[in-house]
Design a protein around this motif. Structure first.
Motif, PDB file in Angstrom:
ATOM      1  N   LEU A  53       0.932  -1.041  -0.036  1.00  0.00           N
ATOM      2  CA  LEU A  53       0.378  -0.042  -0.323  1.00  0.00           C
ATOM      3  C   LEU A  53       0.739   1.180  -0.286  1.00  0.00           C
ATOM      4  O   LEU A  53       2.374   0.981   0.885  1.00  0.00           O
ATOM      5  CB  LEU A  53      -0.900  -0.505   1.727  1.00  0.00           C
ATOM      6  N   ALA A  54       0.167   2.015  -1.224  1.00  0.00           N
ATOM      7  CA  ALA A  54       1.639   3.577  -1.336  1.00  0.00           C
ATOM      8  C   ALA A  54       0.623   4.379  -1.316  1.00  0.00           C
ATOM      9  O   ALA A  54      -0.399   4.297  -1.497  1.00  0.00           O
ATOM     10  CB  ALA A  54       2.256   3.590  -2.209  1.00  0.00           C
ATOM     11  N   ARG A  55       0.934   5.355  -0.776  1.00  0.00           N
ATOM     12  CA  ARG A  55       0.841   7.216  -1.066  1.00  0.00           C
ATOM     13  C   ARG A  55       0.791   7.745  -2.404  1.00  0.00           C
ATOM     14  O   ARG A  55       2.343   7.742  -2.295  1.00  0.00           O
ATOM     15  CB  ARG A  55       0.529   7.952   0.352  1.00  0.00           C
ATOM     16  N   CYS A  56      -0.281   8.061  -3.418  1.00  0.00           N
ATOM     17  CA  CYS A  56       0.277   8.803  -4.267  1.00  0.00           C
ATOM     18  C   CYS A  56       1.174  10.051  -4.256  1.00  0.00           C
ATOM     19  O   CYS A  56       0.315  10.614  -3.296  1.00  0.00           O
ATOM     20  CB  CYS A  56      -0.722   8.374  -5.745  1.00  0.00           C
ATOM     21  N   LYS A  57       2.141  10.658  -4.581  1.00  0.00           N
ATOM     22  CA  LYS A  57       2.311  11.547  -3.801  1.00  0.00           C
ATOM     23  C   LYS A  57       1.789  12.999  -4.744  1.00  0.00           C
ATOM     24  O   LYS A  57       1.276  13.741  -3.703  1.00  0.00           O
ATOM     25  CB  LYS A  57       3.634  11.878  -4.418  1.00  0.00           C
ATOM     26  N   CYS A  58       0.910  12.330  -6.182  1.00  0.00           N
ATOM     27  CA  CYS A  58       0.502  13.579  -6.288  1.00  0.00           C
ATOM     28  C   CYS A  58      -0.403  12.984  -6.951  1.00  0.00           C
ATOM     29  O   CYS A  58      -0.481  11.310  -7.763  1.00  0.00           O
ATOM     30  CB  CYS A  58       0.940  13.987  -7.345  1.00  0.00           C
ATOM     31  N   ALA A  59      -2.294  13.108  -6.995  1.00  0.00           N
ATOM     32  CA  ALA A  59      -2.836  12.430  -8.069  1.00  0.00           C
ATOM     33  C   ALA A  59      -2.932  12.589  -9.288  1.00  0.00           C
ATOM     34  O   ALA A  59      -3.396  13.780  -9.423  1.00  0.00           O
ATOM     35  CB  ALA A  59      -4.462  12.801  -7.599  1.00  0.00           C
ATOM     36  N   LEU A  60      -2.685  12.379 -10.318  1.00  0.00           N
ATOM     37  CA  LEU A  60      -2.252  12.072 -11.960  1.00  0.00           C
ATOM     38  C   LEU A  60      -3.507  11.995 -12.941  1.00  0.00           C
ATOM     39  O   LEU A  60      -4.147  11.441 -12.235  1.00  0.00           O
ATOM     40  CB  LEU A  60      -1.046  11.796 -12.051  1.00  0.00           C
ATOM     41  N   PRO A  61      -3.610  12.934 -13.386  1.00  0.00           N
ATOM     42  CA  PRO A  61      -4.699  12.656 -14.659  1.00  0.00           C
ATOM     43  C   PRO A  61      -4.213  11.144 -15.335  1.00  0.00           C
ATOM     44  O   PRO A  61      -3.293  10.377 -15.217  1.00  0.00           O
ATOM     45  CB  PRO A  61      -4.657  13.550 -15.512  1.00  0.00           C
ATOM     46  N   LEU A  62      -5.564  10.562 -15.406  1.00  0.00           N
ATOM     47  CA  LEU A  62      -5.375   9.357 -15.702  1.00  0.00           C
ATOM     48  C   LEU A  62      -4.198   9.117 -17.433  1.00  0.00           C
ATOM     49  O   LEU A  62      -3.367   8.263 -17.253  1.00  0.00           O
ATOM     50  CB  LEU A  62      -6.904   8.794 -16.506  1.00  0.00           C
TER      51      LEU A  62
END
Length: 127
Positions: A53-62
């Motif tokens: 389980l990891a946290r995305c550093k930035c919610a990037l576009p698809l």
């Protein structure tokens, strides 16, 4: 809950097995998290599958995610938990908990694993 529930009695229809070819993205009201299968290291023998389980550093576009590849490259995520057995994840209608951390999920979607450059990687399902 229906988004994460196993889809049948055969092991190939279990969500835990589905994560061998897909990555699950979970979103809270503020952050995106990545749940992926963690393949064994070379010559490692396991009794069970393990996940990260990891946290995305930035919610990037698809489109950007497809270019980078799914699961995301290590530079794009912060690992929160690794070597997690499937039965350590506790799912409810509005949350997921693992090793004492609770995540209030508002959205989730599976994406097919892909290599950098956009091969495959479309969103499979949402809830």
């Amino acid at each position: 809950m229906s988004g994460i529930a196993d889809q049948g009695l055969r092991s190939s229809q279990w969500t835990s097995a589905r994560l061998r070819s897909q990555t699950l993205y979970l979103e809270t009201s503020r952050e995106r998290f990545e749940l992926k299968y963690q393949p064994p290291q070379e010559q490692e023998e396991r009794q069970q599958d393990l996940y990260q389980l990891a946290r995305c550093k930035c919610a990037l576009p698809l489109a950007t995610m497809k270019k980078l590849g799914v699961p995301m490259p290590p530079a794009e995520v912060e690992v929160l938990q690794s070597d997690v057995a499937w039965d350590e994840f506790k799912w409810s209608n509005l949350s997921m908990a693992v090793r004492g951390q609770v995540f209030h999920v508002v959205r989730m979607h599976f994406m097919a694993n892909s290599k950098p450059g956009g091969g495959g990687g479309g969103a499979d399902s949402s809830s």
